[in-house]
Design an enzyme around this catalytic site. Structure first.
Site, PDB file in Angstrom:
ATOM      1  N   ARG A   1      12.964 -32.434 -48.317  1.00  0.00           N
ATOM      2  CA  ARG A   1      12.285 -32.400 -49.684  1.00  0.00           C
ATOM      3  C   ARG A   1      13.313 -32.284 -50.411  1.00  0.00           C
ATOM      4  O   ARG A   1      13.011 -32.939 -51.555  1.00  0.00           O
ATOM      5  CB  ARG A   1      11.108 -31.173 -49.712  1.00  0.00           C
ATOM      6  CG  ARG A   1      10.169 -31.447 -48.671  1.00  0.00           C
ATOM      7  CD  ARG A   1       9.106 -30.378 -48.362  1.00  0.00           C
ATOM      8  NE  ARG A   1       8.621 -29.722 -49.571  1.00  0.00           N
ATOM      9  CZ  ARG A   1       8.511 -28.405 -49.795  1.00  0.00           C
ATOM     10  NH1 ARG A   1       8.552 -27.372 -48.881  1.00  0.00           N
ATOM     11  NH2 ARG A   1       8.055 -27.953 -50.721  1.00  0.00           N
TER      12      ARG A   1
ATOM     13  N   ARG B   1       8.495 -18.287 -48.600  1.00  0.00           N
ATOM     14  CA  ARG B   1       7.167 -18.337 -49.128  1.00  0.00           C
ATOM     15  C   ARG B   1       6.082 -18.083 -48.322  1.00  0.00           C
ATOM     16  O   ARG B   1       5.896 -18.957 -46.967  1.00  0.00           O
ATOM     17  CB  ARG B   1       7.195 -19.692 -49.912  1.00  0.00           C
ATOM     18  CG  ARG B   1       5.907 -20.090 -50.582  1.00  0.00           C
ATOM     19  CD  ARG B   1       6.116 -21.076 -51.713  1.00  0.00           C
ATOM     20  NE  ARG B   1       6.382 -22.356 -50.825  1.00  0.00           N
ATOM     21  CZ  ARG B   1       6.635 -23.500 -51.870  1.00  0.00           C
ATOM     22  NH1 ARG B   1       6.640 -23.374 -53.116  1.00  0.00           N
ATOM     23  NH2 ARG B   1       6.662 -24.663 -51.387  1.00  0.00           N
TER      24      ARG B   1
ATOM     25  N   ARG C   1       6.833 -37.578 -59.479  1.00  0.00           N
ATOM     26  CA  ARG C   1       7.836 -37.445 -58.551  1.00  0.00           C
ATOM     27  C   ARG C   1       9.018 -38.163 -58.600  1.00  0.00           C
ATOM     28  O   ARG C   1       9.756 -38.225 -57.905  1.00  0.00           O
ATOM     29  CB  ARG C   1       7.171 -37.126 -57.287  1.00  0.00           C
ATOM     30  CG  ARG C   1       6.965 -36.012 -56.243  1.00  0.00           C
ATOM     31  CD  ARG C   1       7.452 -34.846 -56.471  1.00  0.00           C
ATOM     32  NE  ARG C   1       7.524 -33.869 -55.482  1.00  0.00           N
ATOM     33  CZ  ARG C   1       6.629 -32.814 -55.130  1.00  0.00           C
ATOM     34  NH1 ARG C   1       5.535 -32.758 -55.978  1.00  0.00           N
ATOM     35  NH2 ARG C   1       6.622 -32.509 -53.945  1.00  0.00           N
TER      36      ARG C   1
ATOM     37  N   ARG D   1       3.309 -22.636 -45.060  1.00  0.00           N
ATOM     38  CA  ARG D   1       2.996 -23.936 -45.518  1.00  0.00           C
ATOM     39  C   ARG D   1       3.888 -24.854 -44.285  1.00  0.00           C
ATOM     40  O   ARG D   1       4.945 -24.344 -44.071  1.00  0.00           O
ATOM     41  CB  ARG D   1       3.615 -24.704 -46.742  1.00  0.00           C
ATOM     42  CG  ARG D   1       2.424 -24.423 -47.708  1.00  0.00           C
ATOM     43  CD  ARG D   1       3.086 -24.768 -49.044  1.00  0.00           C
ATOM     44  NE  ARG D   1       3.802 -26.066 -49.487  1.00  0.00           N
ATOM     45  CZ  ARG D   1       4.124 -26.480 -50.707  1.00  0.00           C
ATOM     46  NH1 ARG D   1       3.793 -25.757 -51.754  1.00  0.00           N
ATOM     47  NH2 ARG D   1       4.566 -27.497 -50.826  1.00  0.00           N
TER      48      ARG D   1
END
Ligand code: AMP
Length: 215
Positions: free
Chosen positions: A170, A127, A88, A159
């Site tokens: 993010r 999502r 990442r 989530r």
């Protein structure tokens, strides 16, 4: 086949990884999934990771690198794997290279799945995941029948880190820390990019063509 999937949150790495593991019979190593399971199980690792994940921040490298090293040492990774969500940042990528060169098993491919920002936002906010089998849906594009999982009838959930404020964070972290890995792997000569917008099966076929061309 040792593959890293790169791409912003919501680019479809997890969806494609799930299809790839079936076709190529190699495991998917998703640091996000490992961490979410640790959080759900309430382990010490999960407790440490949760505060970072809830804010959309990266869990410290020392924690994540240790997890990946342990996972890569397992037997089922001998014939290859798909890394999804790791590395990442550059220090994770450097550490991964060090581990892999130590066992003379470098990465074959880093695949960047590219999706524009507007599309990413709709994918992330829409999502939903099945609590039972992990199947993913999107309330905007792939609506599950009767609000339950079409595969197993399980309950669907959103989530915690797919809420709007956390998503912004993010994506900012992706731009600042993860996107530079595209240059990193390009300079190593193992980067390929694909357009990750559009039909899941078409994207999967493009990925398979790239993988098959490596053999
Ligand atoms: P993901 O499912 O890959 O989007 O990951 C969800 C969250 O888990 C991220 O927002 C981070 O908080 C954490 N995470 C997953 N993979 C890593 C990683 N390689 N390094 C640091 N944190 C990670």
């Amino acid at each position: 086949m040792r593959l890293v999937l790169l791409g912003a949150p919501g680019a479809g790495k997890g969806t494609q990884a799930k299809k790839l593991i079936e076709k190529y019979s190699i495991p998917q190593i998703s640091t996000g999934d490992i961490l979410r399971k640790a959080v759900a199980d309430g382990t010490p690792l999960g407790k440490e990771a949760k505060s970072y994940m809830d804010k959309g921040e990266l869990v410290p490298d020392s924690v994540v690198i240790g997890l990946v090293k342990d996972r890569l040492a397992q037997n089922d990774c001998k014939k290859g794997y798909i890394l999804d969500g790791f590395p990442r940042n550059t220090s994770q990528a450097l550490e991964l290279d060090k581990v892999l060169s130590g066992i003379n098993a470098p990465l074959d491919l880093a695949l960047s799945v590219d999706v524009d920002r507007e599309d990413l936002l709709r994918r992330l906010t829409g999502r939903r995941t099945c609590k039972g089998c992990g199947q993913m849906y999107n309330i905007y594009f792939s609506t599950p029948m009767k609000g339950k999982c079409d595969k197993c009838g399980g309950e669907l959930y959103q989530r915690d880190d797919d809420k709007e404020e956390t998503i912004k964070n993010r994506l900012n972290i992706y731009d600042a820390q993860t996107a530079p890995l595209i240059k990193y792997y390009s300079e190593k000569g193992i980067l390929k990019s694909i357009d990750g917008s559009g039909n899941i099966d078409d994207i999967f076929n493009s990925i398979c063509s790239i993988i098959n061309s490596l053999k």
